[in-house]
Design a protein around this motif. Structure first.
Motif, PDB file in Angstrom:
ATOM      1  N   LEU A  71      85.109  12.481  23.453  1.00 62.90           N
ATOM      2  CA  LEU A  71      86.589  12.662  23.157  1.00 62.90           C
ATOM      3  C   LEU A  71      86.785  13.963  24.033  1.00 62.90           C
ATOM      4  CD1 LEU A  71      86.785  12.574  19.297  1.00 62.90           C
ATOM      5  CD2 LEU A  71      87.931  10.912  20.972  1.00 62.90           C
ATOM      6  N   GLY A  72      85.983  15.090  24.073  1.00 61.27           N
ATOM      7  CA  GLY A  72      86.605  16.129  24.899  1.00 61.27           C
ATOM      8  C   GLY A  72      86.677  15.442  26.643  1.00 61.27           C
ATOM      9  N   LEU A  73      85.628  14.758  27.075  1.00 66.35           N
ATOM     10  CA  LEU A  73      86.104  14.270  28.573  1.00 66.35           C
ATOM     11  C   LEU A  73      87.235  13.574  28.600  1.00 66.35           C
ATOM     12  CD1 LEU A  73      82.537  12.531  29.217  1.00 66.35           C
ATOM     13  CD2 LEU A  73      83.555  14.650  30.361  1.00 66.35           C
ATOM     14  N   LEU A  74      87.700  12.843  27.517  1.00 66.47           N
ATOM     15  CA  LEU A  74      88.650  12.187  27.674  1.00 66.47           C
ATOM     16  C   LEU A  74      90.122  12.800  27.694  1.00 66.47           C
ATOM     17  CD1 LEU A  74      90.227   9.170  27.344  1.00 66.47           C
ATOM     18  CD2 LEU A  74      90.166   9.296  25.010  1.00 66.47           C
ATOM     19  N   ALA A  99      78.718   4.357  27.753  1.00 61.75           N
ATOM     20  CA  ALA A  99      79.873   5.031  26.941  1.00 61.75           C
ATOM     21  C   ALA A  99      80.819   5.952  27.837  1.00 61.75           C
ATOM     22  CB  ALA A  99      79.456   5.585  25.825  1.00 61.75           C
ATOM     23  N   ILE A 100      79.993   7.016  28.478  1.00 62.88           N
ATOM     24  CA  ILE A 100      80.562   7.902  29.278  1.00 62.88           C
ATOM     25  C   ILE A 100      81.289   7.173  30.478  1.00 62.88           C
ATOM     26  CG2 ILE A 100      80.125   9.825  31.024  1.00 62.88           C
ATOM     27  CD1 ILE A 100      77.549  10.645  29.069  1.00 62.88           C
ATOM     28  N   PHE A 101      80.598   6.328  31.103  1.00 62.40           N
ATOM     29  CA  PHE A 101      80.983   5.379  32.382  1.00 62.40           C
ATOM     30  C   PHE A 101      82.417   4.671  31.652  1.00 62.40           C
ATOM     31  CE2 PHE A 101      80.954   1.417  34.856  1.00 62.40           C
ATOM     32  CZ  PHE A 101      81.346   2.187  35.985  1.00 62.40           C
ATOM     33  N   ALA A 102      82.441   4.232  30.596  1.00 62.13           N
ATOM     34  CA  ALA A 102      83.528   3.624  29.867  1.00 62.13           C
ATOM     35  C   ALA A 102      84.806   4.506  29.770  1.00 62.13           C
ATOM     36  CB  ALA A 102      83.215   3.013  28.648  1.00 62.13           C
ATOM     37  N   VAL A 103      84.465   5.839  29.395  1.00 60.76           N
ATOM     38  CA  VAL A 103      85.592   6.696  29.302  1.00 60.76           C
ATOM     39  C   VAL A 103      86.127   7.004  30.707  1.00 60.76           C
ATOM     40  CG1 VAL A 103      86.015   9.177  28.811  1.00 60.76           C
ATOM     41  CG2 VAL A 103      84.773   7.845  27.034  1.00 60.76           C
ATOM     42  N   LEU A 104      85.267   7.065  31.655  1.00 61.18           N
ATOM     43  CA  LEU A 104      85.633   7.670  33.008  1.00 61.18           C
ATOM     44  C   LEU A 104      86.813   6.456  33.520  1.00 61.18           C
ATOM     45  CD1 LEU A 104      82.524   8.970  34.726  1.00 61.18           C
ATOM     46  CD2 LEU A 104      84.711  10.173  34.134  1.00 61.18           C
ATOM     47  N   THR A 112      88.343   4.250  31.740  1.00 62.70           N
ATOM     48  CA  THR A 112      89.590   4.441  30.872  1.00 62.70           C
ATOM     49  C   THR A 112      90.639   5.478  31.555  1.00 62.70           C
ATOM     50  OG1 THR A 112      88.519   3.929  28.812  1.00 62.70           O
ATOM     51  CG2 THR A 112      90.670   5.055  28.543  1.00 62.70           C
ATOM     52  N   LEU A 113      89.973   6.320  32.090  1.00 70.41           N
ATOM     53  CA  LEU A 113      90.888   7.524  32.593  1.00 70.41           C
ATOM     54  C   LEU A 113      91.427   6.968  33.971  1.00 70.41           C
ATOM     55  CD1 LEU A 113      88.656  10.661  32.028  1.00 70.41           C
ATOM     56  CD2 LEU A 113      90.963  10.277  30.974  1.00 70.41           C
ATOM     57  N   GLY A 125      94.542   5.072  33.134  1.00 74.83           N
ATOM     58  CA  GLY A 125      95.512   5.658  32.929  1.00 74.83           C
ATOM     59  C   GLY A 125      96.064   6.133  34.099  1.00 74.83           C
ATOM     60  N   ASN A 126      95.402   6.870  35.057  1.00 73.25           N
ATOM     61  CA  ASN A 126      95.782   7.378  36.090  1.00 73.25           C
ATOM     62  C   ASN A 126      96.473   6.330  37.052  1.00 73.25           C
ATOM     63  OD1 ASN A 126      95.058  10.454  36.947  1.00 73.25           O
ATOM     64  ND2 ASN A 126      92.973   9.610  35.796  1.00 73.25           N
ATOM     65  N   LEU A 127      96.143   5.095  37.356  1.00 73.46           N
ATOM     66  CA  LEU A 127      96.560   4.196  37.964  1.00 73.46           C
ATOM     67  C   LEU A 127      98.167   3.884  37.222  1.00 73.46           C
ATOM     68  CD1 LEU A 127      93.761   1.871  38.438  1.00 73.46           C
ATOM     69  CD2 LEU A 127      94.604   3.097  40.183  1.00 73.46           C
ATOM     70  N   VAL A 128      98.174   3.702  36.007  1.00 68.87           N
ATOM     71  CA  VAL A 128      99.432   3.251  35.168  1.00 68.87           C
ATOM     72  C   VAL A 128     100.558   4.512  35.694  1.00 68.87           C
ATOM     73  CG1 VAL A 128     100.483   3.302  33.094  1.00 68.87           C
ATOM     74  CG2 VAL A 128      98.419   1.943  33.401  1.00 68.87           C
ATOM     75  N   VAL A 129     100.186   5.603  35.405  1.00 63.96           N
ATOM     76  CA  VAL A 129     100.910   6.885  35.715  1.00 63.96           C
ATOM     77  C   VAL A 129     101.142   6.812  37.101  1.00 63.96           C
ATOM     78  CG1 VAL A 129     101.215   9.445  35.629  1.00 63.96           C
ATOM     79  CG2 VAL A 129     100.110   8.150  33.839  1.00 63.96           C
ATOM     80  N   GLY A 130     100.283   6.643  38.024  1.00 67.15           N
ATOM     81  CA  GLY A 130     100.676   6.441  39.544  1.00 67.15           C
ATOM     82  C   GLY A 130     101.497   5.327  39.870  1.00 67.15           C
TER      83      GLY A 130
END
Length: 630
Positions: free
Chosen positions: A11-14, A111-116, A118-119, A122-127
């Protein structure tokens, strides 16, 4: 407890990946608190289950570097500046330690890779939102992204930092695509995301990120082909030929798609006229003042003003950062900091290369399987580390929480890539492991307490700036009062409140005993005490002293500002205004004309020397026309 710590960790990474995307700590505090909870739970657990032995050499170099940077930040001249580096460092240490220990299990690394990933989505959508024309879109309501049009930024305020994040995650995805375990559907999705990230890096128009991407891709290809040569030699030439064809065609397509975009970037900001060379000279000038230990954490904020090059365009803004992480390290932390950083990089790169060699010479011969998530993440981390180090020559992404924590994650993957069996005996350094746990506990406590002691003050300062933009003077005053109450040692809050109080005074209220003026003077004096290196603080305090008829003290502050900003119109013009107020017109005229020769001019639309000089001439003409008094 270990699972709870890892949930907080993810959650902190996200949260950090979404919000910790600026050089200020304002939006990093939620992620910092979650990472602090993760580290605290892991510290209380104390003996964590670790599947594979980490490298003690990597841990030792990381402890030395972290300890030095933390101690230098603690002893830095401006605590508010040092705080920014210190909290990002604490977050990076928690990420590094949990990646090395509790998250060494394959499922947690996935799981860490999945969080990355996901980010990345999200960055692509905002881009895409930026690309649609809404260039100032920010994910936090009431905030705008302060970036120029034409370059996507995702969650990041600076497009270059989005390029850095994409280039790091891209190689982890490429490693998983080539050597990770998974079905065809997963590999197709990863391929699509890799291509999207490559296009995203191009749309950021970050030439440093593109350069790092190219060099990282070259290293990735060499290492991947080397693995194939050692394990599946009959496939080597086919893969080499196919890889070259795909690289040439893919590069040509990407260039053609983004040709106009990149050419426009080169026209608006040509490499031949890049101001970075002049900024680097300022960093070297500050480094020369304290070559071994540097000026202190983030002291280039003010060093970029004091040592500004005369060759910079007169209307260029303040650099604030060296735009080269190695020169920034020299300026802020000296040779000691840079040498320790190099040791950290060398130790982790060597351990990653050693794992690849061990895998091809031992593990593959035992299992006969080339597909391995550990190999995939190690190979991707090495290529990502290379791209990151190249990009750092041109940018300051490691003064932003999200890329720094991603880099710490890469180092953690390399410090514990997944050695197993008895073929490789690693050197054991028992005191190092104890030190890592102690540092983990200290960093976690810092991250948990920081949002309460400092984050609330940052929040109120941001709210006050919004109120100022909305012309709500009462709300601005209330928020600044709350900011100072929450953190009396915040020089920026003190300065803004003092400046706001000065701005409210009418001409007839600027008398020595006026209570509002006294309060403003106290705030500004405290701001100068907390940060004696900021020239604007000194100028504001000089203005308050002049209003109180403390002209000698005002002159001292003006001289201080001239030392801190020797090339700036603002400091020279303030001296002229001081003489103008005192009726010493000859000195005022000389100072105004000197301000006109400044190498760093105020922005258009702000107060300029020529306007004040015309006012001086009008005053002199009126005095000459007035009848002589008895």
């Amino acid at each position: 407890m270990q699972s709870v710590a890892l949930v907080f960790f993810l959650l902190g990474l996200l949260f950090t990946g979404v919000l910790g995307t600026e050089t200020r700590l304002l939006f990093f505090w939620p992620g910092a608190a979650l990472l602090g909870l993760a580290g605290l739970v892991a510290t209380l657990r104390w003996r964590l289950r670790v599947l594979f032995p980490p490298s003690d050499i990597c841990l030792a170099t990381s402890v030395l570097f972290t300890g030095y940077v933390a101690s230098r930040a603690w002893l830095s001249p401006v605590a508010a500046y040092a705080r920014e580096d210190l909290f990002i460092l604490a977050g990076a240490w928690v990420v590094y330690m949990l990646t090395v220990t509790a998250a060494s299990h394959p499922r947690w690394r996935v799981a860490i890779f999945a969080v990355l990933l996901t980010l990345v989505l999200g960055n692509l959508v905002v881009g895409f939102i930026h690309l649609s024309g809404n260039w100032q879109f920010h994910v936090v309501p009431f905030f705008l992204r302060s970036a120029t049009e034409g370059r996507i930024g995702g969650f990041f305020a600076n497009p270059n930092h989005l390029g850095a994040f994409f280039s790091m995650v891209l190689f982890l995805a490429a490693g998983f695509l080539c050597f990770g375990r998974g079905g065809a559907a997963l590999k197709m999705c990863l391929g699509f995301l890799i291509i999207s990230m490559m296009i995203g890096v191009a749309l950021t128009a970050s030439r440093g990120a593109l350069t790092g991407l190219a060099i990282g891709a070259a290293l990735f290809s060499l290492l991947a082909l080397g693995i194939v040569w050692q394990t599946q030699r009959h496939l080597f030439w086919s893969l080499l030929g196919g890889g070259l064809v795909v690289s040439v065609l893919g590069g040509a397509v990407l260039w053609k798609v983004n040709e106009e975009y990149l050419r426009g970037r080169e026209i608006t900001s040509p490499m031949a006229n890049d101001v970075r060379l002049e900024i680097w000279q300022a960093a070297l000038a500050q480094h020369a003042q304290s070559p071994w230990v540097g000026a202190g954490s983030r002291m280039f904020y003010d060093g970029s003003v004091q040592y500004r090059s005369e060759k910079l365009p007169a209307y260029a803004g303040e650099a604030l950062f060296a735009h080269n992480e190695y020169l920034q390290m020299l300026a802020d932390y000296g040779w000691v900091g840079l040498v320790l950083l190099v040791l950290v990089i060398m130790a982790h790169a060597w351990n990653g290369l050693a794992f690849i060699g061990w895998f091809t010479r031992h593990r593959f011969l035992q299992t006969g399987r080339l597909m391995s998530n550990h190999l995939a993440f190690c190979l991707g981390a090495l290529a990502a580390l290379t791209a990151m180090l190249v990009h750092a020559i041109f940018e300051f992404q490691f003064h932003v929480a999200a890329p720094t924590l991603t880099a710490a994650l890469l180092l953690g993957l390399l410090a514990n890539p997944g050695f197993e069996g008895s073929e490789r005996r690693s050197l054991r350094l028992p005191p190092v492991r104890l030190m890592t746990k102690i540092l983990l506990g200290l960093a976690s406590v810092l991250l948990i307490t920081g949002p309460w002691f400092y984050g609330l003050s940052d929040y109120h300062v941001a709210k006050a700036q919004i109120a100022e933009a909305q012309k709500d003077a009462f709300e601005q005053s209330q928020e600044l009062n709350a900011a100072v109450d929450k953190d009396p040692m915040n020089p920026e809050a003190r300065y803004l409140r003092g400046l706001s109080l000065l701005g409210k005074l009418r001409a007839d209220q600027r008398t020595p005993n006026h209570p509002v003026l006294k309060r403003a003077t106290e705030d500004l004096a405290q701001a100068v005490k907390l940060n004696p290196h900021h020239y604007l603080y000194a100028l504001a305090l000089a203005d308050a002293y002049d209003a109180q008829s403390r002209h000698q003290e005002a002159l001292e502050q003006l001289h201080r500002a001239l030392i801190l900003a020797p090339l700036h119109e603002e400091s020279r013009m303030a001296l002229a205004v001081h003489w103008h107020r005192l009726g010493q017109f000859e000195k005022a005229e000389a100072a105004y004309l000197w301000a006109g020769e400044a190498k760093a001019m105020n922005e258009e639309g702000s107060s300029r020397w020529i306007d004040n000089y015309r006012l001086l001439l009008q005053h002199v003409a009126l005095i000459r026309q007035s009848p002589p008094s008895n």
